[in-house]
Write a protein that holds these residues in place. Structure first.
Motif, PDB file in Angstrom:
ATOM      1  N   VAL A  25       0.892  -1.151   0.000  1.00 53.91           N
ATOM      2  CA  VAL A  25       0.000   0.000   0.000  1.00 53.91           C
ATOM      3  C   VAL A  25       0.929   1.200   0.000  1.00 53.91           C
ATOM      4  O   VAL A  25       1.757   1.346   0.909  1.00 53.91           O
ATOM      5  CB  VAL A  25      -0.921   0.035   1.230  1.00 53.91           C
ATOM      6  N   ILE A  26       0.848   2.022  -1.042  1.00 51.75           N
ATOM      7  CA  ILE A  26       1.724   3.190  -1.124  1.00 51.75           C
ATOM      8  C   ILE A  26       0.892   4.464  -1.052  1.00 51.75           C
ATOM      9  O   ILE A  26      -0.199   4.533  -1.597  1.00 51.75           O
ATOM     10  CB  ILE A  26       2.602   3.154  -2.399  1.00 51.75           C
ATOM     11  N   VAL A  27       1.432   5.450  -0.350  1.00 53.93           N
ATOM     12  CA  VAL A  27       0.724   6.701  -0.114  1.00 53.93           C
ATOM     13  C   VAL A  27       1.661   7.860  -0.434  1.00 53.93           C
ATOM     14  O   VAL A  27       2.832   7.845  -0.053  1.00 53.93           O
ATOM     15  CB  VAL A  27       0.286   6.809   1.366  1.00 53.93           C
ATOM     16  N   ALA A  28       1.134   8.865  -1.144  1.00 55.54           N
ATOM     17  CA  ALA A  28       1.924  10.063  -1.450  1.00 55.54           C
ATOM     18  C   ALA A  28       0.983  11.176  -1.891  1.00 55.54           C
ATOM     19  O   ALA A  28      -0.208  10.946  -2.128  1.00 55.54           O
ATOM     20  CB  ALA A  28       2.945   9.776  -2.544  1.00 55.54           C
ATOM     21  N   ARG A  29       1.524  12.372  -2.007  1.00 57.59           N
ATOM     22  CA  ARG A  29       0.724  13.525  -2.432  1.00 57.59           C
ATOM     23  C   ARG A  29       0.751  13.738  -3.936  1.00 57.59           C
ATOM     24  O   ARG A  29      -0.112  14.392  -4.485  1.00 57.59           O
ATOM     25  CB  ARG A  29       1.246  14.794  -1.753  1.00 57.59           C
ATOM     26  N   HIS A  30       1.732  13.196  -4.622  1.00 55.55           N
ATOM     27  CA  HIS A  30       1.916  13.471  -6.046  1.00 55.55           C
ATOM     28  C   HIS A  30       1.323  12.339  -6.882  1.00 55.55           C
ATOM     29  O   HIS A  30       1.915  11.267  -7.023  1.00 55.55           O
ATOM     30  CB  HIS A  30       3.397  13.664  -6.353  1.00 55.55           C
ATOM     31  N   SER A  31       0.156  12.581  -7.440  1.00 56.62           N
ATOM     32  CA  SER A  31      -0.614  11.519  -8.087  1.00 56.62           C
ATOM     33  C   SER A  31       0.076  10.891  -9.293  1.00 56.62           C
ATOM     34  O   SER A  31       0.047   9.669  -9.450  1.00 56.62           O
ATOM     35  CB  SER A  31      -1.998  12.021  -8.477  1.00 56.62           C
ATOM     36  N   LYS A  32       0.695  11.696 -10.152  1.00 53.84           N
ATOM     37  CA  LYS A  32       1.329  11.143 -11.344  1.00 53.84           C
ATOM     38  C   LYS A  32       2.482  10.209 -10.968  1.00 53.84           C
ATOM     39  O   LYS A  32       2.570   9.085 -11.465  1.00 53.84           O
ATOM     40  CB  LYS A  32       1.828  12.261 -12.264  1.00 53.84           C
ATOM     41  N   ALA A  33       3.339  10.663 -10.077  1.00 56.35           N
ATOM     42  CA  ALA A  33       4.477   9.842  -9.655  1.00 56.35           C
ATOM     43  C   ALA A  33       4.004   8.593  -8.912  1.00 56.35           C
ATOM     44  O   ALA A  33       4.578   7.512  -9.060  1.00 56.35           O
ATOM     45  CB  ALA A  33       5.420  10.662  -8.780  1.00 56.35           C
ATOM     46  N   LEU A  34       2.940   8.728  -8.131  1.00 50.27           N
ATOM     47  CA  LEU A  34       2.408   7.589  -7.382  1.00 50.27           C
ATOM     48  C   LEU A  34       1.834   6.539  -8.337  1.00 50.27           C
ATOM     49  O   LEU A  34       2.076   5.341  -8.178  1.00 50.27           O
ATOM     50  CB  LEU A  34       1.335   8.064  -6.405  1.00 50.27           C
ATOM     51  N   LYS A  35       1.105   6.989  -9.344  1.00 54.02           N
ATOM     52  CA  LYS A  35       0.541   6.066 -10.330  1.00 54.02           C
ATOM     53  C   LYS A  35       1.652   5.320 -11.073  1.00 54.02           C
ATOM     54  O   LYS A  35       1.572   4.106 -11.263  1.00 54.02           O
ATOM     55  CB  LYS A  35      -0.331   6.838 -11.325  1.00 54.02           C
ATOM     56  N   GLU A  36       2.690   6.038 -11.466  1.00 49.15           N
ATOM     57  CA  GLU A  36       3.806   5.407 -12.170  1.00 49.15           C
ATOM     58  C   GLU A  36       4.494   4.375 -11.284  1.00 49.15           C
ATOM     59  O   GLU A  36       4.840   3.282 -11.733  1.00 49.15           O
ATOM     60  CB  GLU A  36       4.800   6.471 -12.633  1.00 49.15           C
ATOM     61  N   LEU A  37       4.689   4.720 -10.009  1.00 45.65           N
ATOM     62  CA  LEU A  37       5.330   3.791  -9.083  1.00 45.65           C
ATOM     63  C   LEU A  37       4.474   2.543  -8.880  1.00 45.65           C
ATOM     64  O   LEU A  37       4.986   1.424  -8.867  1.00 45.65           O
ATOM     65  CB  LEU A  37       5.597   4.470  -7.736  1.00 45.65           C
ATOM     66  N   ALA A  38       3.182   2.719  -8.731  1.00 45.17           N
ATOM     67  CA  ALA A  38       2.286   1.569  -8.552  1.00 45.17           C
ATOM     68  C   ALA A  38       2.398   0.615  -9.738  1.00 45.17           C
ATOM     69  O   ALA A  38       2.451  -0.611  -9.557  1.00 45.17           O
ATOM     70  CB  ALA A  38       0.849   2.041  -8.367  1.00 45.17           C
ATOM     71  N   GLU A  39       2.452   1.154 -10.939  1.00 46.66           N
ATOM     72  CA  GLU A  39       2.591   0.317 -12.135  1.00 46.66           C
ATOM     73  C   GLU A  39       3.923  -0.426 -12.124  1.00 46.66           C
ATOM     74  O   GLU A  39       3.991  -1.613 -12.461  1.00 46.66           O
ATOM     75  CB  GLU A  39       2.455   1.169 -13.392  1.00 46.66           C
ATOM     76  N   GLU A  40       5.004   0.274 -11.730  1.00 45.27           N
ATOM     77  CA  GLU A  40       6.319  -0.374 -11.645  1.00 45.27           C
ATOM     78  C   GLU A  40       6.292  -1.515 -10.633  1.00 45.27           C
ATOM     79  O   GLU A  40       6.827  -2.591 -10.891  1.00 45.27           O
ATOM     80  CB  GLU A  40       7.391   0.631 -11.228  1.00 45.27           C
ATOM     81  N   CYS A  41       5.687  -1.260  -9.483  1.00 45.37           N
ATOM     82  CA  CYS A  41       5.639  -2.277  -8.431  1.00 45.37           C
ATOM     83  C   CYS A  41       4.828  -3.484  -8.871  1.00 45.37           C
ATOM     84  O   CYS A  41       5.230  -4.625  -8.624  1.00 45.37           O
ATOM     85  CB  CYS A  41       5.058  -1.676  -7.149  1.00 45.37           C
ATOM     86  N   ARG A  42       3.703  -3.262  -9.520  1.00 41.06           N
ATOM     87  CA  ARG A  42       2.866  -4.374  -9.992  1.00 41.06           C
ATOM     88  C   ARG A  42       3.598  -5.229 -11.027  1.00 41.06           C
ATOM     89  O   ARG A  42       3.336  -6.430 -11.145  1.00 41.06           O
ATOM     90  CB  ARG A  42       1.566  -3.850 -10.574  1.00 41.06           C
ATOM     91  N   ALA A  43       4.501  -4.626 -11.762  1.00 41.89           N
ATOM     92  CA  ALA A  43       5.248  -5.363 -12.783  1.00 41.89           C
ATOM     93  C   ALA A  43       6.108  -6.472 -12.166  1.00 41.89           C
ATOM     94  O   ALA A  43       6.468  -7.429 -12.851  1.00 41.89           O
ATOM     95  CB  ALA A  43       6.126  -4.408 -13.590  1.00 41.89           C
ATOM     96  N   PHE A  44       6.402  -6.370 -10.872  1.00 40.16           N
ATOM     97  CA  PHE A  44       7.171  -7.406 -10.192  1.00 40.16           C
ATOM     98  C   PHE A  44       6.292  -8.556  -9.717  1.00 40.16           C
ATOM     99  O   PHE A  44       6.773  -9.513  -9.146  1.00 40.16           O
ATOM    100  CB  PHE A  44       7.945  -6.810  -9.009  1.00 40.16           C
TER     101      PHE A  44
END
Length: 69
Positions: A25-44
């Protein structure tokens, strides 16, 4: 749950856990960067839920885990 996940040590921690196959579960204020990170994490291969926490919501930030899980 990793807060401040959109950059710096929060981002690095999220990627490290994701590479180990952990669900996140990742939390942050910056939506674009958070969305990109979530996609990277799911790729694993693990699950990754994200929650945008805006400054106006900071008094409620301790409830972020309950909102996105």
């Amino acid at each position: 749950m990793i807060t401040g996940a959109s950059s710096g040590s929060g981002r690095a921690a999220a990627l490290k856990f994701a590479k180990n196959g952990d669900d996140l579960v990742i939390v942050a204020r910056h939506s674009k960067a958070l969305k990109e990170l979530a996609e990277e994490c799911r790729a694993f291969g693990g699950a990754c839920k994200s929650h945008i926490n805006r400054r106006s919501q900071l008094p409620r930030s301790n409830q972020s885990g309950r909102k996105c899980c």
